[in-house]
Design a protein around this motif. Sequence first.
Motif, PDB file in Angstrom:
ATOM      1  N   ALA A 151       5.548 -28.841  16.168  1.00  7.97           N
ATOM      2  CA  ALA A 151       5.074 -27.587  16.784  1.00  7.97           C
ATOM      3  C   ALA A 151       3.611 -27.677  17.239  1.00  7.97           C
ATOM      4  CB  ALA A 151       5.235 -26.442  15.786  1.00  7.97           C
ATOM      5  N   ARG A 152       3.008 -28.847  16.986  1.00  3.66           N
ATOM      6  CA  ARG A 152       1.577 -29.057  17.292  1.00  3.66           C
ATOM      7  C   ARG A 152       0.685 -28.025  16.603  1.00  3.66           C
ATOM      8  NH1 ARG A 152       0.986 -32.575  21.800  1.00  3.66           N
ATOM      9  NH2 ARG A 152       2.989 -33.023  22.748  1.00  3.66           N
ATOM     10  N   GLN A 153       1.072 -27.686  15.388  1.00  4.36           N
ATOM     11  CA  GLN A 153       0.241 -26.774  14.585  1.00  4.36           C
ATOM     12  C   GLN A 153       0.070 -27.403  13.210  1.00  4.36           C
ATOM     13  OE1 GLN A 153       2.354 -23.089  14.581  1.00  4.36           O
ATOM     14  NE2 GLN A 153       1.388 -22.381  16.457  1.00  4.36           N
ATOM     15  N   PRO A 154      -1.156 -27.447  12.704  1.00  3.79           N
ATOM     16  CA  PRO A 154      -1.334 -28.064  11.382  1.00  3.79           C
ATOM     17  C   PRO A 154      -0.585 -27.271  10.316  1.00  3.79           C
ATOM     18  CG  PRO A 154      -3.353 -26.957  12.101  1.00  3.79           C
ATOM     19  CD  PRO A 154      -2.407 -26.898  13.258  1.00  3.79           C
ATOM     20  N   ALA A 155       0.105 -28.011   9.418  1.00  4.59           N
ATOM     21  CA  ALA A 155       0.819 -27.334   8.323  1.00  4.59           C
ATOM     22  C   ALA A 155      -0.201 -26.680   7.392  1.00  4.59           C
ATOM     23  CB  ALA A 155       1.666 -28.355   7.571  1.00  4.59           C
ATOM     24  N   GLN A 156       0.125 -25.469   6.957  1.00  2.48           N
ATOM     25  CA  GLN A 156      -0.815 -24.683   6.152  1.00  2.48           C
ATOM     26  C   GLN A 156      -0.619 -24.968   4.658  1.00  2.48           C
ATOM     27  OE1 GLN A 156      -2.969 -22.302   7.561  1.00  2.48           O
ATOM     28  NE2 GLN A 156      -2.297 -23.109   9.529  1.00  2.48           N
ATOM     29  N   THR A 157      -1.734 -24.894   3.908  1.00  2.00           N
ATOM     30  CA  THR A 157      -1.586 -24.860   2.450  1.00  2.00           C
ATOM     31  C   THR A 157      -1.089 -23.462   2.082  1.00  2.00           C
ATOM     32  OG1 THR A 157      -3.862 -24.155   2.206  1.00  2.00           O
ATOM     33  CG2 THR A 157      -3.439 -26.511   1.998  1.00  2.00           C
ATOM     34  N   ARG A 158      -0.400 -23.370   0.947  1.00  2.54           N
ATOM     35  CA  ARG A 158       0.159 -22.079   0.534  1.00  2.54           C
ATOM     36  C   ARG A 158      -0.445 -21.694  -0.814  1.00  2.54           C
ATOM     37  NH1 ARG A 158       6.046 -21.609   2.014  1.00  2.54           N
ATOM     38  NH2 ARG A 158       6.518 -22.067  -0.135  1.00  2.54           N
ATOM     39  N   THR A 159      -0.770 -20.412  -0.957  1.00  3.87           N
ATOM     40  CA  THR A 159      -1.401 -19.946  -2.191  1.00  3.87           C
ATOM     41  C   THR A 159      -0.500 -18.947  -2.890  1.00  3.87           C
ATOM     42  OG1 THR A 159      -3.561 -20.222  -1.152  1.00  3.87           O
ATOM     43  CG2 THR A 159      -3.487 -18.880  -3.136  1.00  3.87           C
ATOM     44  N   VAL A 160      -0.184 -19.256  -4.135  1.00  2.00           N
ATOM     45  CA  VAL A 160       0.594 -18.326  -4.965  1.00  2.00           C
ATOM     46  C   VAL A 160      -0.403 -17.515  -5.794  1.00  2.00           C
ATOM     47  CG1 VAL A 160       2.256 -18.134  -6.850  1.00  2.00           C
ATOM     48  CG2 VAL A 160       2.535 -19.915  -5.125  1.00  2.00           C
ATOM     49  N   HIS A 161      -0.358 -16.191  -5.617  1.00  3.26           N
ATOM     50  CA  HIS A 161      -1.242 -15.300  -6.390  1.00  3.26           C
ATOM     51  C   HIS A 161      -0.482 -14.895  -7.655  1.00  3.26           C
ATOM     52  CE1 HIS A 161      -3.990 -14.781  -2.932  1.00  3.26           C
ATOM     53  NE2 HIS A 161      -2.880 -15.021  -2.255  1.00  3.26           N
ATOM     54  N   ALA A 162      -0.554 -15.744  -8.675  1.00  7.56           N
ATOM     55  CA  ALA A 162       0.266 -15.508  -9.875  1.00  7.56           C
ATOM     56  C   ALA A 162      -0.308 -14.390 -10.743  1.00  7.56           C
ATOM     57  CB  ALA A 162       0.389 -16.790 -10.683  1.00  7.56           C
ATOM     58  N   VAL A 163      -1.624 -14.368 -10.893  1.00  8.80           N
ATOM     59  CA  VAL A 163      -2.287 -13.311 -11.671  1.00  8.80           C
ATOM     60  C   VAL A 163      -3.420 -12.778 -10.808  1.00  8.80           C
ATOM     61  CG1 VAL A 163      -3.618 -12.814 -13.767  1.00  8.80           C
ATOM     62  CG2 VAL A 163      -1.705 -14.423 -13.881  1.00  8.80           C
ATOM     63  N   ASN A 164      -3.483 -11.448 -10.717  1.00  3.96           N
ATOM     64  CA  ASN A 164      -4.305 -10.850  -9.677  1.00  3.96           C
ATOM     65  C   ASN A 164      -5.232  -9.759 -10.211  1.00  3.96           C
ATOM     66  OD1 ASN A 164      -4.946 -10.800  -7.014  1.00  3.96           O
ATOM     67  ND2 ASN A 164      -2.847 -10.357  -6.317  1.00  3.96           N
ATOM     68  N   GLY A 165      -6.259 -10.157 -10.946  1.00  2.33           N
ATOM     69  CA  GLY A 165      -7.234  -9.176 -11.414  1.00  2.33           C
ATOM     70  C   GLY A 165      -6.785  -8.412 -12.648  1.00  2.33           C
ATOM     71  N   VAL A 166      -6.528  -9.135 -13.736  1.00  2.00           N
ATOM     72  CA  VAL A 166      -6.055  -8.480 -14.968  1.00  2.00           C
ATOM     73  C   VAL A 166      -7.222  -8.249 -15.924  1.00  2.00           C
ATOM     74  CG1 VAL A 166      -4.676  -8.846 -17.073  1.00  2.00           C
ATOM     75  CG2 VAL A 166      -3.675  -9.289 -14.823  1.00  2.00           C
ATOM     76  N   ASN A 167      -7.289  -7.015 -16.441  1.00  2.00           N
ATOM     77  CA  ASN A 167      -8.253  -6.650 -17.479  1.00  2.00           C
ATOM     78  C   ASN A 167      -7.460  -6.172 -18.688  1.00  2.00           C
ATOM     79  OD1 ASN A 167     -11.038  -6.567 -16.093  1.00  2.00           O
ATOM     80  ND2 ASN A 167      -9.707  -5.475 -14.671  1.00  2.00           N
ATOM     81  N   LEU A 168      -7.737  -6.738 -19.833  1.00  2.00           N
ATOM     82  CA  LEU A 168      -7.143  -6.180 -21.056  1.00  2.00           C
ATOM     83  C   LEU A 168      -7.879  -6.700 -22.281  1.00  2.00           C
ATOM     84  CD1 LEU A 168      -5.139  -8.545 -22.415  1.00  2.00           C
ATOM     85  CD2 LEU A 168      -3.596  -7.730 -20.663  1.00  2.00           C
ATOM     86  N   GLN A 169      -7.683  -5.972 -23.364  1.00  2.00           N
ATOM     87  CA  GLN A 169      -8.285  -6.357 -24.644  1.00  2.00           C
ATOM     88  C   GLN A 169      -7.196  -6.311 -25.709  1.00  2.00           C
ATOM     89  OE1 GLN A 169     -11.383  -3.501 -25.434  1.00  2.00           O
ATOM     90  NE2 GLN A 169     -12.804  -4.479 -24.011  1.00  2.00           N
ATOM     91  N   ILE A 170      -7.237  -7.268 -26.638  1.00  2.00           N
ATOM     92  CA  ILE A 170      -6.275  -7.268 -27.748  1.00  2.00           C
ATOM     93  C   ILE A 170      -7.081  -7.329 -29.039  1.00  2.00           C
ATOM     94  CG2 ILE A 170      -4.193  -8.308 -28.712  1.00  2.00           C
ATOM     95  CD1 ILE A 170      -3.745  -9.678 -26.002  1.00  2.00           C
ATOM     96  N   ALA A 171      -6.975  -6.252 -29.826  1.00  2.00           N
ATOM     97  CA  ALA A 171      -7.768  -6.133 -31.052  1.00  2.00           C
ATOM     98  C   ALA A 171      -7.139  -6.937 -32.183  1.00  2.00           C
ATOM     99  CB  ALA A 171      -7.860  -4.664 -31.452  1.00  2.00           C
ATOM    100  N   LYS A 172      -7.951  -7.243 -33.166  1.00  2.00           N
ATOM    101  CA  LYS A 172      -7.463  -8.021 -34.331  1.00  2.00           C
ATOM    102  C   LYS A 172      -6.282  -7.301 -34.995  1.00  2.00           C
ATOM    103  CE  LYS A 172      -8.974 -10.007 -38.716  1.00  2.00           C
ATOM    104  NZ  LYS A 172      -7.858 -10.910 -38.702  1.00  2.00           N
ATOM    105  N   GLY A 173      -5.221  -8.052 -35.232  1.00  2.00           N
ATOM    106  CA  GLY A 173      -4.046  -7.502 -35.915  1.00  2.00           C
ATOM    107  C   GLY A 173      -3.087  -6.756 -35.002  1.00  2.00           C
ATOM    108  N   GLU A 174      -3.453  -6.633 -33.714  1.00  2.00           N
ATOM    109  CA  GLU A 174      -2.625  -5.862 -32.777  1.00  2.00           C
ATOM    110  C   GLU A 174      -1.536  -6.757 -32.162  1.00  2.00           C
ATOM    111  OE1 GLU A 174      -4.068  -2.514 -29.722  1.00  2.00           O
ATOM    112  OE2 GLU A 174      -4.687  -4.517 -29.137  1.00  2.00           O
ATOM    113  N   VAL A 175      -0.430  -6.132 -31.766  1.00  2.00           N
ATOM    114  CA  VAL A 175       0.593  -6.844 -31.000  1.00  2.00           C
ATOM    115  C   VAL A 175       0.686  -6.169 -29.636  1.00  2.00           C
ATOM    116  CG1 VAL A 175       3.006  -7.543 -30.849  1.00  2.00           C
ATOM    117  CG2 VAL A 175       1.890  -7.423 -33.079  1.00  2.00           C
ATOM    118  N   LEU A 176       0.315  -6.908 -28.604  1.00  4.48           N
ATOM    119  CA  LEU A 176       0.446  -6.389 -27.243  1.00  4.48           C
ATOM    120  C   LEU A 176       1.699  -6.995 -26.628  1.00  4.48           C
ATOM    121  CD1 LEU A 176      -0.665  -4.806 -24.762  1.00  4.48           C
ATOM    122  CD2 LEU A 176      -1.764  -6.932 -24.067  1.00  4.48           C
ATOM    123  N   GLY A 177       2.657  -6.165 -26.273  1.00  2.00           N
ATOM    124  CA  GLY A 177       3.849  -6.623 -25.579  1.00  2.00           C
ATOM    125  C   GLY A 177       3.568  -6.672 -24.086  1.00  2.00           C
ATOM    126  N   LEU A 178       3.896  -7.780 -23.443  1.00  2.58           N
ATOM    127  CA  LEU A 178       3.680  -7.927 -21.998  1.00  2.58           C
ATOM    128  C   LEU A 178       5.052  -8.062 -21.347  1.00  2.58           C
ATOM    129  CD1 LEU A 178       1.639  -8.307 -19.674  1.00  2.58           C
ATOM    130  CD2 LEU A 178       1.661 -10.749 -20.162  1.00  2.58           C
TER     131      LEU A 178
END
Length: 334
Positions: A33-60
Amino acid sequence: MTAMTTPVIELRDVHKRFVSSPDLLQKIVGAVARQPAQTRTVHAVNGVNLQIAKGEVLGLVGESGCGKSTLGRVVAGLHPATEGQLLYKGQEVRSLNSQDKLAYTLGVQMVFQDPQASLNPRQKLHQILGEALHVHKLAPAAEVPGRVDAALAEVGLASEYRARLPHQISGGQRQRIGIARALMVTPDFLVCDEPVAALDVSIQAQVINLFMDLRAQRGLTYLFISHDLGVVRHISDKVAIMYLGKIVEMAPTAEIFGQAQHPYTQALLAEVPDVGRRKRVFTPIKGEIPSPLSPPPGCTFHPRCPHAMERCKQEVPQLRETAAGHVTACHLLD
Ligand code: SF4
């Protein structure tokens, strides 16, 4: 922040992207096609904020492909974050000195979904369990057999198992060995990635009870990753719902199951079979999770959301407090 309130794990605007180079076929198509093949980016995790306190169970929780396993691997140090900060007991992991880095490496352990794949098939169970003690010089050689027997007992296996190979025990026993291996280095935080998904339902309950007992006895903190809301409800203090790399809702477990606010969480809950009712209610979420290679603009859930408005196609909803201790990212709640 005092030592009393410092979370064991904190994520600040964590992103994880995977960039893949074009394969041979894409290069050939690009050349034709005379076009350079592009690299592809997978955005697996996108700006996650969280805190897990001692002894806590965080279900994801989230569907397959939402990025929850990648997030778990970032927390466990198996994937470095592309952007953002990972803090262990208040210190940024990237800037730890070698001694503190070792404390993080040993302190945060991972239990995998497939114990068969994570255990060396040629090693006997005592070798598997004793390996980390030898590698990190955590115990004199003479003490290792006793430590191995103690670990076997802690996960409910007799010391006769020490001489067996992984294929000579059942799936549930292999998962117990996976847990014992993680405990050998005396961690305080476990990332459990779908740890019961490959097990029969009756065995699942035994392994979940083991996790709960270990938490009580050792004061462990968990990030418990699962696609199964029933499992998460049983073990978690708090639940985070993830969709296409982002946390879209997070609240104490009772709130998530009693007063879910995000349409995606509500849809996930509607998919859980209610065995208490005579007629099973099962409402599958429409469509499939979009590719993280090209996430939809605006709210990434909008192509599947029954409440989507024009605004949802353009504007990304921000995660904000919608009740005490309850955060949600949805324009409906503005
Ligand atoms: Fe649905 Fe819009 Fe809320 Fe997204 S922001 S969940 S599309 S209502």
